[in-house]
Motif scaffolding. Sequence first.
Motif, mmCIF file in Angstrom:
data_model
loop_
_atom_site.group_PDB
_atom_site.id
_atom_site.type_symbol
_atom_site.label_atom_id
_atom_site.label_comp_id
_atom_site.label_asym_id
_atom_site.label_seq_id
_atom_site.Cartn_x
_atom_site.Cartn_y
_atom_site.Cartn_z
ATOM 1 N N PRO A 50 0.796 -1.226 0.000
ATOM 2 C CA PRO A 50 0.000 0.000 0.000
ATOM 3 C C PRO A 50 0.833 1.283 0.000
ATOM 4 C CG PRO A 50 0.281 -0.729 2.232
ATOM 5 C CD PRO A 50 1.079 -1.688 1.378
ATOM 6 N N SER A 51 2.140 1.165 -0.258
ATOM 7 C CA SER A 51 3.024 2.317 -0.089
ATOM 8 C C SER A 51 3.044 3.265 -1.270
ATOM 9 C CB SER A 51 4.450 1.840 0.196
ATOM 10 O OG SER A 51 4.932 1.037 -0.866
ATOM 11 N N GLU A 52 2.708 2.772 -2.462
ATOM 12 C CA GLU A 52 2.808 3.624 -3.653
ATOM 13 C C GLU A 52 1.667 3.353 -4.620
ATOM 14 O OE1 GLU A 52 5.879 4.451 -7.397
ATOM 15 O OE2 GLU A 52 5.915 2.552 -6.286
ATOM 16 N N ASN A 53 0.964 4.394 -4.972
ATOM 17 C CA ASN A 53 -0.054 4.306 -6.016
ATOM 18 C C ASN A 53 0.358 5.267 -7.122
ATOM 19 O OD1 ASN A 53 -2.288 4.169 -7.661
ATOM 20 N ND2 ASN A 53 -3.776 4.677 -6.069
ATOM 21 N N THR A 54 0.781 4.729 -8.246
ATOM 22 C CA THR A 54 1.253 5.583 -9.340
ATOM 23 C C THR A 54 0.115 6.298 -10.050
ATOM 24 O OG1 THR A 54 1.130 3.805 -10.987
ATOM 25 C CG2 THR A 54 3.181 4.005 -9.716
ATOM 26 N N ALA A 55 -1.117 5.801 -9.853
ATOM 27 C CA ALA A 55 -2.283 6.385 -10.523
ATOM 28 C C ALA A 55 -2.057 6.472 -12.026
ATOM 29 C CB ALA A 55 -2.617 7.754 -9.938
ATOM 30 N N SER A 56 -1.405 5.462 -12.585
ATOM 31 C CA SER A 56 -1.131 5.476 -14.018
ATOM 32 C C SER A 56 -2.401 5.374 -14.855
ATOM 33 C CB SER A 56 -0.189 4.324 -14.382
ATOM 34 O OG SER A 56 -0.746 3.067 -14.041
ATOM 35 N N ASP A 57 -3.500 4.960 -14.212
ATOM 36 C CA ASP A 57 -4.777 4.934 -14.922
ATOM 37 C C ASP A 57 -5.481 6.280 -14.866
ATOM 38 O OD1 ASP A 57 -5.681 5.049 -12.295
ATOM 39 O OD2 ASP A 57 -6.371 2.972 -12.247
ATOM 40 N N GLY A 58 -4.853 7.256 -14.181
ATOM 41 C CA GLY A 58 -5.389 8.611 -14.128
ATOM 42 C C GLY A 58 -6.077 8.974 -12.829
ATOM 43 N N TYR A 59 -6.209 7.997 -11.912
ATOM 44 C CA TYR A 59 -6.993 8.258 -10.700
ATOM 45 C C TYR A 59 -6.378 7.587 -9.477
ATOM 46 C CZ TYR A 59 -10.293 9.752 -14.198
ATOM 47 O OH TYR A 59 -10.868 10.407 -15.268
ATOM 48 N N TYR A 60 -6.305 8.359 -8.386
ATOM 49 C CA TYR A 60 -5.867 7.816 -7.103
ATOM 50 C C TYR A 60 -7.038 7.163 -6.373
ATOM 51 C CZ TYR A 60 -1.341 10.155 -7.393
ATOM 52 O OH TYR A 60 -0.081 10.545 -7.769
#
Length: 353
Positions: free
Chosen positions: A225-235
């Motif tokens: 759970p440490s990193e969410n790149t939101a590469s899909d455009g959304y956190y």
Amino acid sequence: MEKYIACILLLSLFLHTSCQTCDEDSSQCEGDSKKSGCGCSASRDSSEHSNDEQPGDKSVKDIFDISDLSRTNEMLFIERATFTMGTNEPVFPVDGEGPARKVTVDSFYLDKHEVSNAEFQRFVEDTNYVTEVAAAPWWIPVNGADWRHPNGPDTSIKDIMDHPVVHVSWNDAVKYCEWAGKRLPTEAEFERTCKGNLKSRLFPWGNKEEPKGKHWMNIWHGKFPSENTASDGYYTTAPVTEFPEQNILGVKNIIGNVWEWTQDWWETKFTPTPKKNPKGPRFGTDRVKKGGSFMCHKNYCYRYRCDARSQNTPDSSAVNLGFRCASDKLPPYLEDVTEEILLKEENIIKEEL
């Protein structure tokens, strides 16, 4: 100790938002024999939450102008079909993902989109309905969080009216669907729609999470759970209209974005015996939810597959849990809308030809 560290990390990412203890999803992904599914049988007593603690349901200042927003309450016609429900290769056997069995579902209608904040506001304005706001048992409660303040009293849905409504219990979802002349889908109807006309596939479109390198759903990208790149455009949540139609039936976000309530009571023991229009057991403590959410990652809660399933108590709500409605017949007020949409689609096809 690890689960509390994980929570701190999530809290730092989502600021005021509720977070999971990660005990729920990570333990299942590692094969622990915790009580079946992602859910928990215990429920926080909704009587703890008085109407005074629900400012989002009563505050006039939180009524937003949605006159310029396009409606997203259209429904898709889902033809009668016999499909394979469940799988003989379950990722989480304890969830009751198997065995595979033939299930026949009669024709029905299903919302193309998840119910948005705008659509839910129309319901609340028309009925003065007050939601239950009972936090899911394994989440850290955020005082003042409700459907209009999803991440706490200082947050707002003003700029996300086209995102799925969250912090709605199963009971809240039922009330909305009844108001709309609809109902919640059965688990079988949901899974039939998710699988479309494909067989033995993980996702509505096939087996690749990112077909041709494109994002087709809103899930957690990066190291959970440490990193969410939101590469899909959304956190967190995405608009209910975002991403491509996920299969030939035209449905949007049937997996990813937010978990979705279904009609069925939760059970985990099934047989290969063929069924017709199954509706789950007559009684239970938890209700089935399907589809996974923006907080799902392949290594933690790999439940954004069509076969996957989980559960919550009916009075539970969470920041990653919403719903869509179904109906045996198309509500009369949507008949003209559906015809208009079909005409537009026909014109688009003609132009492409």
